[in-house]
Design a protein around this motif. Structure first.
Motif, short mmCIF file in Angstrom:
data_model
loop_
_atom_site.label_atom_id
_atom_site.label_comp_id
_atom_site.label_asym_id
_atom_site.label_seq_id
_atom_site.Cartn_x
_atom_site.Cartn_y
_atom_site.Cartn_z
N LYS A 1 0.83 -1.20 0.00
CA LYS A 1 0.00 0.00 0.00
C LYS A 1 0.86 1.25 0.00
O LYS A 1 1.88 1.32 0.67
CB LYS A 1 -0.91 0.00 1.24
N ILE A 2 0.43 2.26 -0.77
CA ILE A 2 1.11 3.55 -0.74
C ILE A 2 0.08 4.65 -0.54
O ILE A 2 -1.07 4.53 -0.95
CB ILE A 2 1.91 3.81 -2.04
N ALA B 1 6.27 2.89 -4.31
CA ALA B 1 6.11 4.27 -4.74
C ALA B 1 6.81 4.51 -6.08
O ALA B 1 6.29 5.22 -6.95
CB ALA B 1 6.66 5.22 -3.68
N GLU B 2 7.97 3.91 -6.25
CA GLU B 2 8.71 4.05 -7.51
C GLU B 2 7.98 3.36 -8.66
O GLU B 2 8.00 3.84 -9.80
CB GLU B 2 10.13 3.51 -7.33
N LYS B 3 7.32 2.24 -8.37
CA LYS B 3 6.50 1.57 -9.39
C LYS B 3 5.35 2.48 -9.82
O LYS B 3 5.03 2.58 -11.01
CB LYS B 3 5.94 0.26 -8.85
N PHE B 4 4.74 3.15 -8.85
CA PHE B 4 3.64 4.06 -9.17
C PHE B 4 4.15 5.25 -9.97
O PHE B 4 3.48 5.71 -10.91
CB PHE B 4 2.96 4.55 -7.88
N ALA B 5 5.34 5.74 -9.64
CA ALA B 5 5.94 6.85 -10.39
C ALA B 5 6.14 6.46 -11.85
O ALA B 5 5.83 7.23 -12.77
CB ALA B 5 7.27 7.25 -9.76
N ARG B 6 6.63 5.24 -12.08
CA ARG B 6 6.82 4.77 -13.46
C ARG B 6 5.49 4.62 -14.17
O ARG B 6 5.37 4.92 -15.37
CB ARG B 6 7.60 3.44 -13.46
N PHE B 7 4.47 4.15 -13.44
CA PHE B 7 3.15 3.98 -14.04
C PHE B 7 2.58 5.31 -14.52
O PHE B 7 1.92 5.38 -15.57
CB PHE B 7 2.20 3.35 -13.02
N LEU B 8 2.84 6.39 -13.78
CA LEU B 8 2.32 7.71 -14.16
C LEU B 8 2.80 8.15 -15.54
O LEU B 8 2.15 8.96 -16.20
CB LEU B 8 2.74 8.76 -13.13
N LEU B 9 3.93 7.61 -15.97
CA LEU B 9 4.50 7.97 -17.27
C LEU B 9 4.25 6.91 -18.33
O LEU B 9 4.73 7.04 -19.46
CB LEU B 9 6.01 8.20 -17.12
#
Length: 247
Positions: free
Chosen positions: A24-25, A225-233
């Protein structure tokens, strides 16, 4: 022997189950990005198995919370300046641009959208008694709207009509409920079913709103969180952003 058995069993269970912190984030999100993010979250959760808990507010308010140790894992601001300050202070990883937005003028009165409508003339109309503009001190979209008003020489002439909601999401809420006659809103809000009911007018004098995000260094779920950051792009996220007018 029985105690040893239960100890071994407990260890096996702990090894078999992922840590909750990794599943969870918590994401601090600028209010303008509420609609697209709520559409993206199920896509990311299905793909990654990571639960996303969003907290929506003005960028200024979220920034202050990050500085004061709020348990966010990633911060999605509506500007570049606040993530840059956090990075300079060593609180976050390198910021990155995840969206470019636009300020528009919106009203429930569709009659204001006559061909060639000029936002400046619309605001000077006798029909417009109250105008919502998100607090320019804490909301980047409000700051962009104020910049347009100053460029048009209207900031002082119309100041008695201004109502200052806390964030750009509330500015649209004020306008969509008729609490004000018009509001400076994020283009994304006008792409919703509620937004389609009203009148949207381009504000060409408003600067583009460049939005940056950053992973919080103190996050206990950095990998997620880094996975979510990559998903945003990702291409999948980009389709959602484009749907709501982001570049």
């Amino acid at each position: 022997m029985k105690a040893r058995f239960w100890l071994i069993t407990a260890c096996i269970l702990l090894l078999a189950c992922p840590l909750n912190a990794q599943d969870k984030i918590t994401v601090g999100v600028a209010a303008n990005f509420m609609v697209p993010l709520n559409e993206m979250i199920p896509l990311f959760e299905k793909e990654s198995g990571i639960k996303v808990d969003p907290v929506f507010a003005s960028s200024g308010k979220l920034y202050a919370q990050v500085v004061n140790g709020a348990p966010f894992d990633i911060f999605l601001s509506a500007d570049e300046e606040r993530p840059a300050k956090l990075f300079k202070d060593g609180l976050v990883e390198t910021p990155f641009i995840y969206a470019r937005g636009e300020v528009v003028l919106w009203s429930l009165d569709r009659g204001l959208c006559s061909a060639g409508s000029d936002w400046r003339e619309v605001l000077k109309s006798e029909k417009i008694k109250k105008i919502a503009i998100a607090n320019p001190e804490t909301a980047p979209y409000g700051a962009a709207a104020m910049a347009a008003l100053k460029a048009a020489g209207l900031s002082n002439a119309l100041k008695d009509k201004f109502v200052y909601p806390q964030d750009i999401g509330q500015a649209f809420q004020y306008a969509s409920t008729g609490s004000v006659d018009a509001g400076f809103c994020a283009l994304s809000s006008t792409r919703t079913p509620e937004g389609m009911k009203g009148c949207t007018i381009t504000v060409s004098e408003a600067p583009e709103v460049v939005q940056a995000a950053c992973v919080i260094k103190a996050s206990k779920s950095r990998e997620a969180a880094e996975k979510f950051a990559r998903f945003l792009l990702s291409r999948e996220a980009m389709k959602v952003k484009e749907k709501y007018g982001y570049r």
